[in-house]
Scaffold this motif. Structure first.
Motif, mmCIF file in Angstrom:
data_model
loop_
_atom_site.group_PDB
_atom_site.id
_atom_site.type_symbol
_atom_site.label_atom_id
_atom_site.label_comp_id
_atom_site.label_asym_id
_atom_site.label_seq_id
_atom_site.Cartn_x
_atom_site.Cartn_y
_atom_site.Cartn_z
ATOM 1 N N PHE A 45 -10.080 -3.364 -3.918
ATOM 2 C CA PHE A 45 -8.864 -4.150 -4.122
ATOM 3 C C PHE A 45 -9.073 -5.533 -3.516
ATOM 4 O O PHE A 45 -9.348 -5.674 -2.332
ATOM 5 N N ARG A 46 -8.990 -6.558 -4.339
ATOM 6 C CA ARG A 46 -9.191 -7.948 -3.912
ATOM 7 C C ARG A 46 -10.547 -8.117 -3.218
ATOM 8 O O ARG A 46 -11.501 -7.405 -3.505
ATOM 9 N N ASN A 47 -10.638 -9.056 -2.287
ATOM 10 C CA ASN A 47 -11.925 -9.385 -1.674
ATOM 11 C C ASN A 47 -12.199 -8.494 -0.463
ATOM 12 O O ASN A 47 -11.596 -8.653 0.593
ATOM 13 N N ARG A 48 -13.101 -7.545 -0.640
ATOM 14 C CA ARG A 48 -13.527 -6.643 0.427
ATOM 15 C C ARG A 48 -12.380 -5.821 1.013
ATOM 16 O O ARG A 48 -12.423 -5.404 2.158
ATOM 17 N N GLU A 49 -11.374 -5.598 0.209
ATOM 18 C CA GLU A 49 -10.268 -4.745 0.629
ATOM 19 C C GLU A 49 -10.255 -3.478 -0.224
ATOM 20 O O GLU A 49 -10.849 -3.427 -1.301
ATOM 21 N N ARG A 50 -9.581 -2.462 0.288
ATOM 22 C CA ARG A 50 -9.458 -1.218 -0.463
ATOM 23 C C ARG A 50 -8.006 -0.750 -0.410
ATOM 24 O O ARG A 50 -7.254 -1.076 0.516
ATOM 25 N N ILE A 51 -7.629 0.034 -1.441
ATOM 26 C CA ILE A 51 -6.263 0.539 -1.557
ATOM 27 C C ILE A 51 -6.338 1.915 -2.201
ATOM 28 O O ILE A 51 -7.310 2.236 -2.901
ATOM 29 N N THR A 52 -5.330 2.758 -1.956
ATOM 30 C CA THR A 52 -5.352 4.098 -2.550
ATOM 31 C C THR A 52 -5.338 4.000 -4.075
ATOM 32 O O THR A 52 -4.750 3.075 -4.639
ATOM 33 N N PHE A 53 -5.975 4.953 -4.731
ATOM 34 C CA PHE A 53 -6.105 4.879 -6.197
ATOM 35 C C PHE A 53 -4.760 5.039 -6.895
ATOM 36 O O PHE A 53 -4.651 4.802 -8.105
ATOM 37 N N ASP A 54 -3.700 5.427 -6.147
ATOM 38 C CA ASP A 54 -2.354 5.450 -6.728
ATOM 39 C C ASP A 54 -1.981 4.083 -7.303
ATOM 40 O O ASP A 54 -1.179 3.989 -8.241
ATOM 41 N N HIS A 55 -2.565 3.028 -6.720
ATOM 42 C CA HIS A 55 -2.282 1.668 -7.198
ATOM 43 C C HIS A 55 -2.665 1.520 -8.664
ATOM 44 O O HIS A 55 -1.938 0.882 -9.443
ATOM 45 N N LEU A 56 -3.783 2.107 -9.060
ATOM 46 C CA LEU A 56 -4.226 2.011 -10.459
ATOM 47 C C LEU A 56 -3.236 2.735 -11.375
ATOM 48 O O LEU A 56 -2.967 2.276 -12.491
ATOM 49 N N VAL A 57 -2.701 3.834 -10.891
ATOM 50 C CA VAL A 57 -1.726 4.588 -11.686
ATOM 51 C C VAL A 57 -0.443 3.783 -11.833
ATOM 52 O O VAL A 57 0.140 3.697 -12.918
ATOM 53 N N SER A 58 0.003 3.167 -10.735
ATOM 54 C CA SER A 58 1.267 2.422 -10.757
ATOM 55 C C SER A 58 1.192 1.175 -11.632
ATOM 56 O O SER A 58 2.230 0.654 -12.060
#
Length: 252
Positions: A45-58
């Motif tokens: 997610f963005r530059n060298r960040e990560r986020i739960t894959f729920d974000h892709l679903v939302s």
């Protein structure tokens, strides 16, 4: 899993989702729309960040599809899943909607909602009935239209004496039939042809009423408390619709 693979384990699938007929318990979801999922359930997610894959679903719109890569029995499979919003068992919000209720023999039945639990104050998570709170936050519907119906309060009368302590318990059965939602409970009560009416509640509690006496008591209780109707507006609309259908059917 090979050393170069990562993903998340499917532990439970909502029975009302499109994925229920596609994914299986113990599948490992490796990718969502081509994006690899890490073992901690995150994606880039963005530059060298990560986020739960729920974000892709939302980020998906209702009825859009997604390609899910799954590891099953050691083999990789690509499945196309249609995404659509799922209604929770206990509604989180209710905007521009009048509360639903059904009153019989002074027993006030309602579908459980989170706004109802919020009436216990800012600390509702700790002050509301524990069992209802846990079901509101964790349980999922097993079929469309399912509601968790509770006895919210008891309007005191001789017909219900001794049952006032059973408020805030879930109503599970009416005369042995499992309750699907508030409308279904009302129909079960209205269609009763037995001398007695039995409600099976949570915690193995039981309410038994003389049906004929309870019907008479209902009108008296409503009048005493100045309640114009035993049914909320949505239940009245359903009742009118059913009566219209019956008239048309008898005419044909």
């Amino acid at each position: 899993m090979r050393p170069n693979l990562s993903g998340v384990l499917v532990s439970k699938i909502n029975p009302l989702s499109n994925a229920c007929s596609i994914l299986k318990k113990d599948d490992i979801v490796l990718k969502f729309d081509g994006v690899p999922i890490a073992n901690d359930g995150t994606v880039p997610f963005r530059n060298r960040e990560r986020i739960t894959f729920d974000h892709l679903v939302s980020m998906k719109k209702p009825n859009e599809t997604a390609v899910v890569r799954v590891l099953r029995d050691g083999e990789e499979h690509d499945f196309t899943v249609t995404l659509h919003p799922l209604q929770p068992l206990v509604p989180v919000h209710q905007f521009d909607t009048l509360p639903s209720y059904f009153i019989f023999a002074g027993l006030v039945f309602i579908p459980l909602t989170q706004p109802y639990l919020h009436e216990y104050g800012e600390d509702w998570y700790n002050t509301s009935p524990r069992r209802l709170c846990e079901r509101a936050l964790r349980d999922q519907p097993s079929k469309a239209g399912e509601e968790l119906v509770i006895l919210s309060q008891v309007l005191m009368d001789d017909i219900n004496a001794g049952y006032e302590r059973l408020a805030e318990l879930q109503v599970k059965k009416v005369n042995g039939v499992e309750v699907e939602n508030l409308k279904h409970l009302r129909r079960l009560v209205d269609d009763c042809h037995e001398e007695t009416l039995r409600f099976d509640l949570d915690d193995e509690r039981v309410i038994v009423l003389n049906y004929g006496v309870a019907k008479i008591a209902t009108s008296q209780i409503l009048k005493r408390h100045r309640i114009p109707s035993a049914l909320s507006a949505d239940l009245i609309s359903e009742q009118v619709g059913l009566e219209t259908e019956n008239v048309l059917a008898s005419t044909n």
